[in-house]
Design an enzyme around this catalytic site. Structure first.
Site, short mmCIF file in Angstrom:
data_model
loop_
_atom_site.label_atom_id
_atom_site.label_comp_id
_atom_site.label_asym_id
_atom_site.label_seq_id
_atom_site.Cartn_x
_atom_site.Cartn_y
_atom_site.Cartn_z
N GLU A 79 0.87 -1.73 -0.14
CA GLU A 79 0.06 -0.05 0.21
C GLU A 79 0.53 1.63 -0.01
OE1 GLU A 79 -1.93 0.88 3.99
OE2 GLU A 79 -1.36 -1.37 4.50
N CYS A 111 -3.76 -2.92 5.10
CA CYS A 111 -2.69 -4.59 5.00
C CYS A 111 -3.04 -5.80 4.78
CB CYS A 111 -2.55 -4.68 6.64
SG CYS A 111 -1.83 -3.07 7.01
N HIS A 233 -2.43 -10.03 13.09
CA HIS A 233 -2.55 -8.86 11.63
C HIS A 233 -1.78 -7.73 12.87
CE1 HIS A 233 -1.67 -5.67 9.73
NE2 HIS A 233 -2.83 -4.50 10.49
P1 HMG Z 1 -3.51 6.89 21.85
O1 HMG Z 1 -5.21 6.91 21.37
O2 HMG Z 1 -2.55 7.68 21.40
O3 HMG Z 1 -3.47 5.78 22.75
O4 HMG Z 1 -3.40 6.04 20.22
P2 HMG Z 1 -4.57 5.71 23.77
O5 HMG Z 1 -4.69 6.65 24.39
O6 HMG Z 1 -5.59 4.39 23.33
O7 HMG Z 1 -3.09 5.20 25.05
C1 HMG Z 1 -3.06 3.72 24.05
C2 HMG Z 1 -3.28 2.50 25.31
O8 HMG Z 1 -1.74 2.52 26.42
C3 HMG Z 1 -4.13 2.65 26.19
O9 HMG Z 1 -4.61 1.25 26.78
C4 HMG Z 1 -3.94 3.08 27.26
O10 HMG Z 1 -4.14 2.94 28.53
C5 HMG Z 1 -2.33 3.16 27.70
P3 HMG Z 1 -5.54 0.44 26.52
O11 HMG Z 1 -6.75 1.45 27.61
O12 HMG Z 1 -6.33 0.58 25.08
O13 HMG Z 1 -5.49 -0.72 26.56
N1 HMG Z 1 -1.62 3.77 28.29
C6 HMG Z 1 -0.82 3.68 29.12
N2 HMG Z 1 -0.01 2.42 29.40
C7 HMG Z 1 0.98 2.24 29.55
N3 HMG Z 1 1.51 3.62 31.14
C8 HMG Z 1 1.30 4.18 30.64
C9 HMG Z 1 0.05 4.42 29.54
N4 HMG Z 1 -0.39 6.04 28.79
C10 HMG Z 1 -1.69 5.04 28.50
N5 HMG Z 1 1.80 5.69 30.82
C11 HMG Z 1 -4.29 4.20 18.79
C12 HMG Z 1 -3.49 4.52 19.83
C13 HMG Z 1 -4.52 2.84 18.31
C14 HMG Z 1 -5.11 4.68 18.21
C15 HMG Z 1 -3.04 4.98 17.52
O14 HMG Z 1 -1.84 4.14 17.77
C16 HMG Z 1 -3.45 4.84 15.93
O15 HMG Z 1 -4.30 5.92 15.73
N6 HMG Z 1 -2.89 3.98 15.53
C17 HMG Z 1 -2.97 3.72 14.39
C18 HMG Z 1 -4.12 2.88 14.08
C19 HMG Z 1 -3.91 1.27 14.09
O16 HMG Z 1 -3.24 1.29 13.72
N7 HMG Z 1 -4.63 0.59 14.35
C20 HMG Z 1 -5.80 -0.17 13.99
C21 HMG Z 1 -5.91 -1.84 13.42
S1 HMG Z 1 -6.46 -0.80 11.82
C22 HMG Z 1 -5.12 -2.14 11.53
O17 HMG Z 1 -4.23 -3.00 12.00
C23 HMG Z 1 -4.88 -1.48 10.24
C24 HMG Z 1 -3.32 -1.01 9.62
O18 HMG Z 1 -2.88 -1.20 10.24
C25 HMG Z 1 -3.77 -0.49 8.21
C26 HMG Z 1 -3.86 -1.24 7.30
O19 HMG Z 1 -4.86 -1.85 6.99
O20 HMG Z 1 -2.99 -0.74 5.83
C27 HMG Z 1 -3.18 0.06 10.80
#
Ligand code: HMG
Length: 390
Positions: A79, A111, A233
């Site tokens: 991609e 992906c 994935h």
């Molecule tokens: P965010 O919103 O900044 O993170 O980004 P958050 O606030 O949700 O925190 C993440 C986790 O860290 C949470 O855990 C927090 O509690 C924890 P959870 O509640 O989810 O269990 N946390 C801590 N833990 C320990 N110590 C601390 C601390 N602070 C917070 N101090 C988000 C998260 C996934 C939204 C971001 O990384 C993102 O946008 N990523 C890109 C999209 C993505 O990867 N999506 C996955 C599914 S889609 C997919 O897999 C397809 C893809 O590969 C693309 C394709 O297909 O081409 C992406």
């Protein structure tokens, strides 16, 4: 006739950023990255590395071992396309000096396209049992600086040889698959960074897992307990763990931390230190499992979940073949990951902002540490690649 993955080679950039460096620059607690999303390092490609050089470097060990001689189909999943018309696989075909009697095509569906390639290759081998297919999934995951997705960036490629009587993993015929028109992650042609609705994307990932599992379980009668390991994935390793817990609860076979660790941990090791490799990510997980599992996995059934935003997902499975350890590239993978160069924050940002020039000018790129191939420049609107192989 068994058909499946005969050889599996993985490659990533020689450069990485430790997420504690990113955490410091973004004033975030490093534990958010290390344990919150389960990532330690992200692979960063230098200016003379692109999806072609990553892909050719991944497939190079297969070429050296004479494994590409019977390949008549080259499917290049990405991609991070470099041209709207020409398939990136054709550059790889040239760099690897493959036979001209070969069909070469590029595949795209976020992906998921690596799995599309694998399943199409299996169909090709079923019709031509003496022939082989090379499926390469190669990507560079880029999000905007300072965005929530930034810490999940990465890069890498996997090269899979698909054949009859495979030496690594025989793929089972039954699959559950699902398509749904959603906008969880996409990249319009005018952007070099993806747009993503992060939290929504994690929900769609899980919803699609449940749909595909339901189909797969209905077709096979198998339960989660029939699997020894799972490869998901891996956009970030915590996603895979959460998805499995959700699926296990839905199937009324909940797992505790110890069971989750046993089922998934070995498949997450490489991704934790390379980041998301998009189309190749699940297969990086498979390489990680086969290479690093202490137990002999021969005869064990692996559950595989592939997800591509937009979206298409697939749940399928495979059985590890006797003697598979003799055909792994585990030592090369370990050397690659142990000998990378760490970037400072400033070096990372400079590389990120460099980008590939789009003004149609003439360029010669400085030489960084890359694998056997490098993207050396652009001349007359044509990308130029250099082989560093003697
Ligand atoms: P965010 O919103 O900044 O993170 O980004 P958050 O606030 O949700 O925190 C993440 C986790 O860290 C949470 O855990 C927090 O509690 C924890 P959870 O509640 O989810 O269990 N946390 C801590 N833990 C320990 N110590 C601390 C601390 N602070 C917070 N101090 C988000 C998260 C996934 C939204 C971001 O990384 C993102 O946008 N990523 C890109 C999209 C993505 O990867 N999506 C996955 C599914 S889609 C997919 O897999 C397809 C893809 O590969 C693309 C394709 O297909 O081409 C992406």
């Amino acid at each position: 006739m068994k058909i499946g993955i005969d050889r599996l080679s993985f490659y990533t950039s020689n450069y990485f950023v430790d997420l504690k460096t990113l955490a410091e620059a973004r004033s975030v607690d490093p534990e958010k990255y290390y344990s919150g999303i389960g990532q330690e390092k992200m692979g960063i490609p230098p200016p003379d590395e692109d999806v072609v050089t990553l892909a050719a470097s991944a497939a190079f060990p297969l070429m050296k071992d004479g494994e590409l001689d019977d390949v008549e189909l080259l499917l290049f999943a990405t991609e991070s396309g470099i041209d709207q018309s020409k398939a990136a696989g054709i550059y790889v075909h040239g760099l690897l000096e493959m036979s001209s009697r070969c069909r070469t095509v590029e595949l795209k569906q976020a992906c998921y396209s690596g799995t599309a390639g694998l399943q199409l290759a299996i169909g090709f081998v079923a019709r031509n049992p003496g022939k082989k297919a090379l499926v390469i999934a190669s990507d560079i995951a880029r999000y905007e600086l300072g965005s929530p997705g930034e810490s999940t960036q990465g890069c890498g490629a996997v090269a899979m040889l698909v054949s009859a009587d495979p030496r690594l993993l025989a793929i089972d015929p039954e699959c559950g698959y699902h398509t749904e028109d959603v906008m969880d992650f996409w990249r319009p042609n005018y952007r070099s960074e993806a747009l993503v609705d992060g939290k929504y994307s994690t929900m769609v990932y899980i919803h699609t897992l449940l749909e595909t599992w339901k189909q797969y379980a209905g077709l096979t009668g198998r339960a989660l307990a029939d699997f020894d390991h799972f490869c998901y994935h891996i956009p970030f390793t915590k996603m895979a763990e959460k998805a499995h817990q959700k699926l296990a609860r839905k199937c009324k076979e909940p797992v505790d931390r110890e069971q989750l660790h046993r089922l998934l941990e070995e498949s997450l090791r490489y991704s934790r230190v390379t980041g998301n490799c998009y189309s190749g990510s699940m297969y990086v997980g498979l390489a990680s499992l086969l290479d690093t599992a202490e137990a002999d996995l021969a005869g064990r059934r692996i559950g595989l979940y592939s997800y591509g935003s937009g979206c298409v997902g697939e749940f399928f499975s495979g059985v590890v073949q006797p003697g598979y350890r003799d055909f792994l590239y585990a030592d090369q993978h370990r050397n690659l990951l142990e000998n990378r160069t760490e970037l400072t924050y400033q070096q990372y940002e400079d590389i990120f902002n460099y980008g590939v020039p789009t003004d149609g000018g003439e360029y010669v790129f400085p030489q960084y540490k890359t694998g056997p191939f490098r993207f050396s420049g652009i001349s007359q609107h044509k990308r130029e690649y250099e082989s560093l192989v003697d």
